[in-house]
Design an enzyme around this catalytic site. Structure first.
Site, PDB file in Angstrom:
ATOM      1  N   ASP A  50      -4.039  -6.354  -5.721  1.00 14.19           N
ATOM      2  CA  ASP A  50      -2.632  -6.262  -5.316  1.00 14.19           C
ATOM      3  C   ASP A  50      -2.446  -6.307  -3.801  1.00 14.19           C
ATOM      4  OD1 ASP A  50      -1.832  -5.844  -8.028  1.00 14.19           O
ATOM      5  OD2 ASP A  50      -2.514  -3.777  -7.849  1.00 14.19           O
TER       6      ASP A  50
ATOM      7  N   ASP B 111       2.716  -4.390 -10.081  1.00 14.62           N
ATOM      8  CA  ASP B 111       1.544  -4.584 -10.915  1.00 14.62           C
ATOM      9  C   ASP B 111       1.767  -3.784 -12.206  1.00 14.62           C
ATOM     10  OD1 ASP B 111      -1.132  -5.196 -11.690  1.00 14.62           O
ATOM     11  OD2 ASP B 111      -1.759  -3.239 -10.974  1.00 14.62           O
TER      12      ASP B 111
ATOM     13  N   ASP C 227      -1.995  -0.882  -7.408  1.00 19.38           N
ATOM     14  CA  ASP C 227      -3.018   0.152  -7.223  1.00 19.38           C
ATOM     15  C   ASP C 227      -4.425  -0.389  -7.006  1.00 19.38           C
ATOM     16  OD1 ASP C 227      -4.443   1.030 -10.377  1.00 19.38           O
ATOM     17  OD2 ASP C 227      -3.344  -0.786  -9.901  1.00 19.38           O
TER      18      ASP C 227
END
Length: 1192
Positions: free
Chosen positions: A878, A426, A874
């Site tokens: 995700d 990410d 985070d």
């Protein structure tokens, strides 16, 4: 800001696009059909019809097990392991007379192994459950039957409930926004956990419900919502709202999604639409998978091989046994008369030799069971838990700022950390800090700002290239004295350093009037809200995006402080360059033409104190330069050059411009614009856009801004190290393409010399089809467009490879694709060609990716490469990709713990991934690989001595050793050294692991657990067993063993051979270990010592207990010189081949760690240069070539 002040601002009147009334669209005609059948009775969940709908509750679970399925599901997990199935069968058969051992000696180890592993699984899942309990028991206020708001838990919410959510609280379910603390029902929402974007989203209630501001107004509120069924699409919503006899269309603008957060708004009222696992964030998640490491899966295949070997040797033994037994009675004569074949059981009956042979086969399966190491699994489980503790205790991965250490949330995948081929990451909050900083600007053709970006620092490290590229922007200032500047107190969002501008010095610059206008635009052209601290008086800003906040803060720091806002006015504290004094100025606000991804610009129209009407505009250079007037291009060339340099430095740039409007011109436009806004035609959005476009023309250029989405500390260095280790990095982000590309440059994922392949659906043809609303034509055209773009990309890569010089690296390509294009690329017909293009590029960035798309891309890469994939993120957006990847790493940042809850490992900063993989991953892979190979070696060496003895004894089924010798072999005499190896061994130190990342390739290439290496260890075990048996028997049998002349009997042979086995396998361990600690020494030599202590103590027990071991050591073995001499000679002879092989290999065919070890011993630093020995250069060159050709 006080609530009353907020209420006076009617944002729906300020905004020109977002807050317009949602029209009925084509999708609304599908309401009531399949996929659009959900009905919600607002404020009436106890309605009989609502009860009959039986929607699920708001309880969510991310656990792998429940109280009901734990035992069956965990047992299934355990018996996926082939060895456990085998020992279960053996345990069942052990209760029959066929067993050569007592049932307890078989059942007890199996129960211990299964029980210990299930206990570990239960503990790990209980931790997940505790986090679920915490989330489900959060408090929220719900509207009760008593017409008041009462506090309840999230899990008790029902569809149709009205709830009240306060500022900075998360939404507990998917809600329909009814009203907010603002009179016109708007609110700001942070969707970081859903799409990774840091900018705030503006949501607005329907006009019909915006007046519902208190408990009393909700008493008689009843309404019905008809909408789409639960789905994972975060970027669309279709529904209708029936209230007071009227039907209103609903869009995503009225929907507040679970796990997003309320910002800049005191409170909102909302109706629960979707609960629990029906919410969009949960629809985007997948069930926690049962993950097994690659080594563990390969271990099952090894067990198959050993099991086949077990069946084969049992079959051979039973055939020979059957033949020999049948020959015992031949023509009425007894061949082996001493066995009394005329009076025996069915197990040795010559008359039923075939049946005896079959029964012997079953006995042999149990007797040779030591080939299958039952203690291997429990030993590995124990070692992995201890490895996880070392990961958790690593001070180098502890982040002091947030007091967060690294956490191994599961220990099943430790060794997988050492085999990662590709990382899918990410962006926001993972690579970046989630904050923008104003670092540079170009005003009036002059560059200002002396800070260095991460990209500039990275280029500067590489040498003169960095200096030459950026000397026009920042490097020319680096030599000047900036001590006074740098000593200032740091301000969040402001990292601008240039004494020509700060502290009011800009008034002395050549164009102070242009600088004044530039910072006025920054201070006025925004939608931020000032918030003054009552105690200190300091003003902070709550903005829709971090960029906007950075601009307002920069304007404040440089003399243009925005301090108040009302519905129609913006007020500034300004520095007057003519008088040099600060004055208060107010700017009546006439219009806000807000930023959108299609417009790529934002404008405000204000009136100044001189009664001039000004349009202040900021936007992307791609749309701004074409809008400049003929007389507004004075600094165009210089500004374009600076923007190019800023972009190369990884900065996000915006062009700043303005124009003065005539009174009549403005009145005519205002009339046209108001007419477009109130239009009910289908093309209303296009009319509004066209009207705004007319005004945003003939602009006068002032300059450009450059802000940095600051990377986390150490990210570029970490990515570089991972690349040197042969690990690829893909970025999957929900952010816009421009943002993602900038970060790609900042973290060196993209380089200026890379050729970019951009796949997008922003072509005019596709956009026109979107406006026409012909869905079938749009899908067909989009598929064709994506197919064409992918084919062109593949052709580009192939032609570049063909034309490149073989001595030079192939031109690097970077693939950038947006969310819509990605959706089509993952189509079954296109995903193969998309994957082919993606893996042939050095870097891949997927923008505007939904959580589902992230998971699908992860799955595509995982299945396509067949190699270990690691995902890191985070946020809740995700979770899908973390669970889909072989390894999921969660960043325990400031945006909730959803990613951490779904992860296998948790770290506080991206840079810790370097140590997690290159140090702990490398060590764990090496330890587990060597541990498993050694386990098979020692069990084969031991098990085959039983087979050779059986052959020597006509396959009688008589074990060579005492029962308790065999029971304790894997428990006391050989288990602890191998556990110490799995926990403490190091081929090189942590410092060297980081210094020489190419060591990591041993795991990526699976060097230490390849089939040749595994078979080599297994052959070593067979050869060792042969040498032990035949050297022992030939050296001590048929000669005097004791002083009284007695020869070796069965008991003495067993003790001697067993002693040699214990010595051999432990000394083999000593030869295999790279890093000795006192623990290894204690366990290795202690295990051998304990064997003799056990033999001594056990031999003193009653013969009824000790049987063949009674006094055998004290009376027979210990006094005999032959026993000790045979032990030493046989052990040396058995170990000599391995010792010779390792000496030859480390010298002439070194592995990567051998190279480092030898150079360290010789006192040299290892450098990848021409000074290395020829064979080492060849090894490293071979490594580079393999890295280049790893793409399919």
């Amino acid at each position: 800001m006080p609530e009353g002040g907020r209420k006076r601002i009617h944002f729906s009147r300020l905004y020109s696009f977002s807050c317009l009334k949602s029209p009925f669209r084509d999708g609304h005609s599908q309401i009531g059909q399949k996929g659009y059948s959900r009905v919600v009775y607002c404020n009436d969940p106890d309605n009989l019809e609502a009860v009959q709908l039986n929607y699920g509750g708001n309880y969510v679970s991310t656990t792998k097990y429940t109280a009901f399925n734990f035992i069956p599901k965990s047992l299934f997990e355990q018996f996926r392991r082939v060895a456990n199935i085998y020992f279960l069968i053996v345990a069942c058969v052990s209760f029959s007379p066929l067993a050569p051992f007592t049932p307890l000696s078989i059942v007890a180890p199996l129960l211990v192994v299964i029980g210990a592993t299930m206990a570990k699984e239960a503990v790990e899942d209980w931790r997940r459950r505790k986090q679920d309990i915490e989330a489900n028991n959060r408090k929220v206020q719900v509207y009760s039957r008593d017409y008041t708001f009462v506090e309840t838990r999230w899990k008790k919410l029902r569809v149709g409930d009205i709830i009240k959510v306060y500022k900075d609280e998360y939404f507990p379910a998917d809600l329909l926004l009814l009203s907010s603390s603002y009179e016109d029902g708007v609110c700001y929402v942070d969707t970081m956990n859903l799409d990774g974007e840091t900018n705030l989203k503006l949501k607005h209630a329907l006009e019909a419900t915006a007046h519902l501001h208190n408990e009393k107004s909700l008493q008689k509120f009843r309404a019905m919502v008809k909408c789409e069924d639960p789905n994972e699409n975060l970027y669309s919503f279709i529904g209708t709202f029936q209230y007071e006899g009227k039907e209103h269309p609903l869009s995503l603008q009225q929907i507040l999604l679970r796990d997003s957060k309320l910002k800049n708004t005191e409170y909102i009222y909302g109706v629960v639409i979707f609960t629990g696992h029906d919410t969009k964030v949960m629809q985007n998640s997948t069930d926690p998978p049962s993950k097994r490491s690659k080594i563990e899966r390969k271990m099952d295949k090894i067990i198959y091989i050993l099991f086949s070997s077990l069946i084969f040797i049992s079959f051979i033994g039973s055939v020979v046994f059957g033949i020999e037994t049948k020959r015992d009675i031949s023509g009425g004569k007894y061949r082996r008369w001493y066995l009394h074949p005329e009076n025996t059981t069915v197990f040795y009956d010559p008359r039923r030799a075939t049946l005896a042979s079959i029964l012997h086969f079953l006995t042999a399966l149990m007797l040779y069971g030591y080939l299958i190491p039952i203690s291997l699994y429990v030993s590995i489980e124990l070692v992995k838990v201890l490895q996880a503790i070392f990961i958790n205790q690593d001070q180098e991965m502890y982040y002091e700022e947030t007091d967060r250490p690294a956490r191994a949330r599961t220990s099943n995948l430790n060794e997988e950390l050492g085999q990662v081929d590709t990382i899918l990451s990410d962006k926001t909050g993972t690579l970046t800090c989630n904050s923008m900083e104003f670092v540079k600007s170009s005003i009036g053709g002059i560059p200002y700002g002396r800070g260095m970006t991460e990209v500039e620092k990275a280029l500067a490290k590489r040498g003169s290239k960095g200096e030459s590229e950026f000397d026009g922007v920042s490097s020319d200032f680096l030599g000047q004295n900036t001590d006074a500047v740098d000593s200032q107190k740091p301000v969040k969002g402001f990292n601008f350093r240039d004494e020509r501008i700060i502290n009011g010095q800009w008034v002395k610059e050549p164009h102070p009037d242009i600088i004044q206008k530039f910072f006025r635009v920054l201070a006025i052209c925004h939608t931020a809200i000032p918030d003054a601290d009552e105690d200190s008086g300091e003003i902070s800003y709550e903005a829709e995006s971090p960029d906007e906040a950075a601009f307002v803060i920069a304007a404040r720091e440089l003399g243009f402080e925005f301090f108040a806002r009302t519905q129609t006015r913006i007020s500034l504290h300004e520095l007057n360059y003519e008088s040099g004094k600060k004055v208060d100025r107010g700017y009546p606000l006439l219009h806000v033409l807000e930023f959108s991804s299609a417009r790529k610009r934002m404008s405000v129209i204000v009136r100044n104190e001189e009664n001039q009407i000004l349009l202040l505009c900021k936007g992307a250079d791609s749309v701004m330069f074409e809008r400049l007037s003929q007389y507004g291009r004075q600094f165009e060339a210089e500004t374009k050059d600076h923007i190019k340099r800023y972009s190369e430095a990884g900065l996000r740039t915006l062009v700043i411009a303005y124009r003065e409007l005539g009174e009549e011109e403005y009145k005519l436009w205002d009339k046209e614009f108001s007419k477009a806004k109130t239009s009910v035609a289908a093309d209303r959005d296009a009319l509004v856009d066209e009207a705004a476009d007319k005004m945003e023309r003939d602009l006068i250029l002032l300059g450009a801004t450059a802000v940095e989405d600051r990377l986390q500390k150490g990210v570029p260095e970490c990515i570089e190290k991972l690349a040197q280790a042969g690990i690829k990095l893909w970025v999957l982000t929900g952010d816009k393409m421009e943002t993602a590309v900038n970060i790609g440059y900042a973290c060196s994922l993209l380089r200026q010399d890379m050729k970019k392949i951009v796949i997008t659906l922003d072509s005019p043809d596709i956009l026109s089809l979107e406006k026409q609303g012909d869905k079938d034509a749009l899908v067909k055209a989009s598929l064709e467009s994506i197919k064409k773009q992918i084919s062109e990309g593949i052709s580009q890569v192939k032609s570049a490879k063909e034309s490149s010089n073989t001595d030079k690296e192939t031109s690097a390509f970077g693939l950038i694709i947006d969310g819509k294009s990605l959706d089509y690329s993952l189509n079954k017909n296109l995903e193969k060609s998309f994957f082919e293009l993606a893996v042939s590029c050095a870097s891949v960035i997927c923008c505007r990716s939904s959580p589902k798309q992230k998971a699908r891309v992860t799955r595509l890469v995982k299945l396509g490469t067949g190699k270990t994939i690691l995902s890191i993120g985070d946020g809740a957006n995700d979770v899908g990709m973390l669970q889909e990847a072989h390894i999921g790493v969660g960043i325990s940042g400031a945006e909730g713990m959803q990613a951490v809850m779904a992860s296998d490992f948790a770290i506080a900063q991206f840079r810790f991934l370097e140590r997690l993989l290159l140090v702990h991953g490398h060590w764990c892979y090496r330890r587990i690989s060597l541990m498993i190979c050694y386990f098979f070696y020692k069990n084969i060496a031991f098990g085959f001595t039983l087979f050779w003895f059986e052959a020597y004894a006509s396959f009688s089924g008589q074990p060579a050793y005492n029962d308790w010798y065999m029971s304790f072999y894997n428990v006391f005499f050989t288990s602890l050294p191998v556990i110490a190896l799995g926990v403490f061994d190091q081929d090189v130190s942590a410092k060297l692991c980081l210094k020489y990342p190419f060591l990591y390739l041993e795991g990526v290439e699976d060097t230490l657990f390849s089939w040749p290496r595994i078979i080599g260890w297994m052959l070593n075990g067979v050869i060792s067993s042969l040498a032990i048996f035949f050297l022992t028997t030939n050296s001590i049998i048929n000669q005097a063993f004791r002083r009284d002349g007695q020869v070796v009997d069965f008991e003495i042979l067993g003790v001697t051979m067993y002693s040699i086995v214990v010595w051999t396998v432990n000394c083999q361990m000593a030869l295999s270990i790279n890093y000795f600690t006192w623990i290894q020494h204690f366990f290795i030599w202690g295990s051998i010592f304990f064997w003799y202590v056990f033999l001594l103590v056990y031999g003193y027990l009653s013969p009824a207990i000790s049987s063949t071991a009674y006094m055998v050591f004290v009376e027979a073995c210990a006094p005999s010189a032959v026993y000790w001499l045979a032990t030493v000679l046989v052990v040396v002879c058995v170990l000599l081949p391995y010792f010779t092989y390792r000496a030859f290999q480390s010298r002439f065919l070194p592995m990567y760690h051998d190279i480092i070890q030898r150079k360290r011993v010789e006192g040299f630093e290892v450098e990848i240069s021409d000074e290395l020995p020829t064979q080492v250069q060849g090894k490293l060159m071979h490594m580079r070539e393999r890295l280049k050709q790893r793409e399919p």
